[in-house]
Enzyme design. Structure first.
Site, PDB file in Angstrom:
ATOM      1  N   HIS A   1      36.816  10.789  28.168  1.00 48.30           N
ATOM      2  CA  HIS A   1      38.202  10.341  27.999  1.00 48.30           C
ATOM      3  C   HIS A   1      38.982  10.493  29.304  1.00 48.30           C
ATOM      4  CE1 HIS A   1      37.348  10.913  23.724  1.00 48.30           C
ATOM      5  NE2 HIS A   1      38.482  10.313  23.435  1.00 48.30           N
TER       6      HIS A   1
ATOM      7  N   GLU B   1      53.399  15.611  47.661  1.00 47.73           N
ATOM      8  CA  GLU B   1      52.075  14.985  47.791  1.00 47.73           C
ATOM      9  C   GLU B   1      51.217  15.609  48.876  1.00 47.73           C
ATOM     10  OE1 GLU B   1      52.611  10.723  47.948  1.00 47.73           O
ATOM     11  OE2 GLU B   1      52.923  10.653  45.763  1.00 47.73           O
TER      12      GLU B   1
HETATM   13 MN    MN Z   1      52.852   8.465  46.365  1.00 49.75          MN
END
Ligand code: MN
Length: 284
Positions: free
Chosen positions: A133, A278
């Site tokens: 999944h 990020e």
């Molecule tokens: Mn991004």
């Protein structure tokens, strides 16, 4: 009878004998129905947009290998050539968790366009790969139908048993632990790289599976509440056996995932926040 200019213009297109009150009534009813449909969002299921709140990582749309499917339970980019999703994105908070049992009803996704090959669960049989999944079954337990949606084959990728049942599964469980502490998560999980082809070549197993989870302190706080310090947990696991057992061994940055996939995750966040979260590696 006096009409507004637009209506008068429209009526000019209608032959005289059809300009009676009955025709106008029918037109008004049709118009009202159209308005009702667009207001209730008949095209996009309720809650579907929550799954793309942080962005659409590959700008998925109508292209066959980057085809957007929005469901009430998750949103995904499907790749017709690979026979799997590129990525699946979903919101996870306490409202998605309940008492529904695992439905285990793996089945073709009939919402794909007419004429497209539907991947069946039999295509995975004897391949050596698990039906893995992307949105976990246990993340959708509010109702039987929510849970059942995770068993559509568009949400399934060929995953090695050690990957599916080891580090990958442990991070899924950790995500739900965070939700039980009151957090809200925005999760994107996907694949890259080509491995073995299975199911008479219809399905390409990925060489890597990855996931990025943005962890927010409380549900429904909105994009503006996300700070530079928001936690993001990102992992990239080779889709093979002989793996390490801890998900912490596979932590990467979102920048790493973006470099490997070419996608742009969390693009709806303010640029400064996006950049900050990020490039930071989670400490596990
Ligand atoms: Mn991004």
């Amino acid at each position: 009878m006096q009409h507004r200019p637009q209506l008068r213009q429209f009526l000019r297109l209608v032959p005289h004998k059809y300009r009676g009150p009955a025709s106008i009534a029918i037109a008004l009813i049709a118009g009202a129905f159209y308005l009702f449909q667009s207001c209730t969002g008949t095209q996009i299921p309720d809650g579907g947009s929550a799954h793309l709140r942080m962005g659409n990582p590959s700008q998925a749309g109508s292209a066959p290998d980057n085809y957007l499917l929005e469901k009430p339970q998750y949103a995904l980019s499907y790749n017709r050539s690979l026979g799997t999703a590129n990525w699946v994105s979903w919101q996870l908070n306490a409202s998605w968790l309940g008492e529904a049992e695992r439905q285990d009803d793996f089945r073709p996704d009939e919402s794909l366009p007419a004429g497209w090959e539907r991947i069946r669960h039999g295509d995975y049989m004897g391949s050596g790969y698990d039906r893995g999944h992307l949105t976990p079954s246990a993340d959708r337990t509010r109702s039987a139908s929510d849970n059942s949606a995770t068993f559509l084959m568009t949400n399934i990728v060929p995953q090695t048993p050690e990957n599916n049942r080891g580090a990958w599964k442990d991070l899924e469980a950790y995500a739900r632990d965070l939700v039980r502490q009151g957090k809200e998560l925005y999760v994107v999980a996907g694949v890259y790289g080509k491995g073995k082809r299975i199911g008479d070549g219809k399905v390409t197993a990925p060489s890597h599976t990855w996931k990025a989870m943005l962890v927010l302190d409380r549900p429904n706080a909105g994009l503006d509440s996300v700070s530079d310090n928001a936690r993001v947990i990102a992992i990239d696991i080779p889709n093979r056996n002989n793996l390490k057992s801890d998900w912490q061994d596979y932590i990467v940055t979102v920048d790493d995932i973006e470099a490997s996939t070419g996608y742009d995750l969390f693009s709806n966040l303010p640029d400064g926040v996006e950049t900050a979260i990020e490039r930071r590696r989670d400490r596990g």
